[in-house]
Design a protein around this motif. Structure first.
Motif, PDB file in Angstrom:
ATOM      1  N   ASP A 168      -6.033   3.245  -6.744  1.00  0.00           N
ATOM      2  CA  ASP A 168      -5.275   2.217  -7.452  1.00  0.00           C
ATOM      3  C   ASP A 168      -6.147   0.976  -7.609  1.00  0.00           C
TER       4      ASP A 168
ATOM      5  N   PHE B 240       0.846  -1.193   0.000  1.00  0.00           N
ATOM      6  CA  PHE B 240       0.000   0.000   0.000  1.00  0.00           C
ATOM      7  C   PHE B 240       0.883   1.245   0.000  1.00  0.00           C
TER       8      PHE B 240
ATOM      9  N   VAL C  32      -6.186  -3.007  -8.384  1.00  0.00           N
ATOM     10  CA  VAL C  32      -5.414  -4.253  -8.465  1.00  0.00           C
ATOM     11  C   VAL C  32      -6.382  -5.355  -8.861  1.00  0.00           C
TER      12      VAL C  32
ATOM     13  N   THR D 277      -7.118   1.653  -2.448  1.00  0.00           N
ATOM     14  CA  THR D 277      -6.864   0.563  -3.388  1.00  0.00           C
ATOM     15  C   THR D 277      -8.131  -0.275  -3.545  1.00  0.00           C
TER      16      THR D 277
END
Length: 607
Positions: free
Chosen positions: A286, A249, A288, A254
């Motif tokens: 972000d 992180f 993922v 995220t």
């Protein structure tokens, strides 16, 4: 439907009865519905001795909702009662406007106590037609009107087409009765205790637009914000070079997104993420994305297949494949947040797509089951990063006066579930967090005992893997959290003994016995240590206590027999060797001891 057994001594319980309880427990723990898709029912009182009539369909009340509570109130001031209904399923609230009683009127009364309680709870009201013989109508003011519900404290008398006037007799709680004359149908009155008069109240001007009464079908799509953010366990994945990486992180929110090549909603969701990637990046989020292809076979999907799919669709999120361990850990988090289930369950129950929104510290803020729109993500990220004290789990802005203290119980359940799934290292961090939370003010009292129990289970799991040092650490933490937990101290003695430190083990066993004299394992092992160190008198004391605690334990009888034999009390030793063999005919150690006693040179002794 299976029935409870009438007599527990009748033998084995009907397996259908046990299965029924198992299903009920599962419904409780998963927040499931007990309604069995049964529609709401409405029954009409036909009066006299006649049975009630089922008017569920005719009244429009027969929704397939999982309804929980109903409250009555004359909401539109037309003299009849309307209904508010709450449901566990959507819609959470329904208003049913009663327009089926044209020409029927009512008398409504609101009481105000003076010497009694202000709402006049417990008052008895009797309405009698003054000019015509009729059966009086009787009502009571109550503090509750059904399961999880409170109807209006405006007491309603349905008088039909009768014109009145009416006499009202009020029996105030704890006080005298009061009679008021001249009440007319269609009116609303307020009566103050002791005033001997009813004050007519103005009707409110209210207009209710009729709405549709849709039945909302289940979709399996849900947004689940957490009231208290939960740390996420370590999440591993395989990168484009087939190397194992760990999710890190950077201080930015995220989104961990689980998807599969065969999942059409996943593809649509990823396409939207791609088309609006600049907006997500500008919001500081972000993404993922982890492919779960192949995990049903307990192995990641083919790298070339995933790479080809990503390249074909031009996805800018890289080629990452989730590991079985990572998905299993996320499944644990999902289960604990959404259910209170305690039973072991199958792995990989997560739907795809499923996404986990984490704050900049890697703490879980929201779970999205099914596809999530970019607009929803942007809104939730804005809530997390806003300088105001606003949280995705709270429907309105403001500051906490006292924050919730439920995180400890959630963390304990995560630790427990991770232990049972075999993720002992991950469970350790949650157990340590629970131990820290258990010491803080404001947390539930039972958190101490739950945390200690989880730490003991963790220690037992390490012990089963012969990781005795890790087990000892868990047991010590359990004792620190709950100094009264004798089982933790006994188990600490066991692993200390496995590490070869008999003196420290004996000290732990004595401490456990001080906490709970009925600790069988502590008595047995301490008796064995004393026997080896030729402290026979103390060994006999502990082994006698072990036999008293569990008379059906053959090992206790055998050890006690050996200790008595060293004292020369052969007849007593013989009795315990024989008892051990009776309990376990294949117990060779006890048979050998008894055979040695019957050999040459053995004389009788005391018991």
């Amino acid at each position: 439907m299976s029935h409870s057994p009438l007599n527990l001594d009748q033998g084995s319980v009907d397996p259908r009865y046990r299965a029924g309880w198992s299903r009920i427990t599962n419904l409780i723990e998963t927040g499931g519905s007990w309604s069995g898709r049964e529609r709401n029912c409405c029954y009409l009182n036909l009066g006299g001795d006649r049975p009630f009539a089922d008017v569920s369909f005719a009244s429009g009340f027969d929704f397939p909702d999982d309804a929980r509570a109903v409250a009555s109130v004359d909401w539109d001031h037309d003299g009849d009662l309307d209904l508010w209904v709450t449901n566990r399923t959507a819609p959470h609230l329904r208003f049913l406007n009663n327009n089926g009683s044209t020409g029927q009127r009512g008398v409504l009364v609101r009481l105000q106590g003076q010497s009694c309680n202000r709402d006049a709870i417990g008052a008895r009201l009797e309405l009698i037609a003054a000019d015509e013989p009729s059966q009086p109508l009787v009502r009571f003011v109550t503090a509750g009107s059904g399961f999880l519900s409170q109807s209006s404290k405006w007491v309603h008398f349905g008088v039909g087409a009768r014109k009145g006037p009416f006499r009202l007799i009020i029996g105030w709680p704890g006080g005298p009765s009061e009679t008021i004359e001249g009440l007319l149908p269609g009116n609303r009155y307020r009566v103050v205790e002791g005033s001997n008069r009813a004050i007519e109240q103005d009707e409110r001007d209210i207009e209710i637009s009729p709405g549709e009464l849709p039945v909302v079908p289940p979709t399996g799509i849900a947004r689940v914000p957490l009231l208290e953010r939960l740390p996420l366990p370590q999440i591993g994945y395989l990168d484009e070079s087939d190397r194992v990486r760990t999710l890190t992180f950077t201080g930015r929110p995220t989104l961990v997104n689980l998807w599969a090549t065969w999942c059409l909603p996943c593809v649509k969701e990823l396409q939207e993420f791609k088309e609006r990637a600049d907006e997500l990046r500008s919001a500081g989020l972000d993404v993922v994305s982890l492919s779960v292809d192949g995990l049903k076979d307990d192995k990641p999907g083919d790298l070339s297949l995933i790479r080809g799919f990503v390249e074909k669709h031009g996805l800018p999120f890289g080629v990452r494949r989730a590991t079985s361990e990572a998905v299993d850990r996320l499944d644990v988090i999902h289960d604990v947040v959404l259910t209170t289930r305690t039973q072991l369950d199958d792995k990989f129950k997560l739907p795809v797509p499923t996404s986990f929104l984490l704050d900049g510290s890697g703490h879980l803020a929201v779970i999205y089951k099914g596809p999530v729109s970019v607009d929803r993500l942007l809104a939730d990220v804005a809530l997390m990063t806003d300088s105001l004290d606003v949280d995705p789990a709270v429907a309105f802005p403001g500051r906490w006066f006292l924050r919730p203290h439920g995180l400890g119980n959630v963390v304990v359940r995560v630790a427990d579930r991770l232990v049972r799934r075999g993720h002992l290292a991950a469970a350790t961090s949650y157990a340590e967090l629970a131990a820290d939370l258990a010491k803080r003010n404001g947390n539930p009292f039972d958190l101490t005992h739950k945390t200690a129990s989880a730490l003991v289970d963790l220690g037992n799991a390490w012990d089963n893997q012969r990781r005795f040092s890790e087990a000892a650490t868990a047991y010590r933490m359990a004792h620190q959290v709950d100094p009264t937990d004798a089982a933790a101290v006994t188990n600490l003695g066991n692993v200390t003994l496995s590490l070869g430190d008999e003196q420290s083990a004996a000290r732990h066993y004595r401490h456990a016995i001080d906490l709970d004299p009925n600790q069988l394992q502590a008595r047995m092992n301490l008796g064995s240590i004393c026997l080896q160190e030729q402290r026979i008198f103390e060994a006999v004391q502990h082994l006698k206590a072990a036999v008293r605690i569990n008379p059906g334990f053959p090992q206790a009888h055998n050890l006690l027999g050996r200790a008595l034999l060293k004292q020369g009390r052969t007849s007593g030793a013989r009795l315990h060797f024989q008892r051990a063999i009776e309990l376990d005919p294949d117990y060779q150690d006890a048979r050998d001891s008894l055979r040695d006693m019957d050999g040459p040179g053995v004389e009788g002794g005391g018991s």
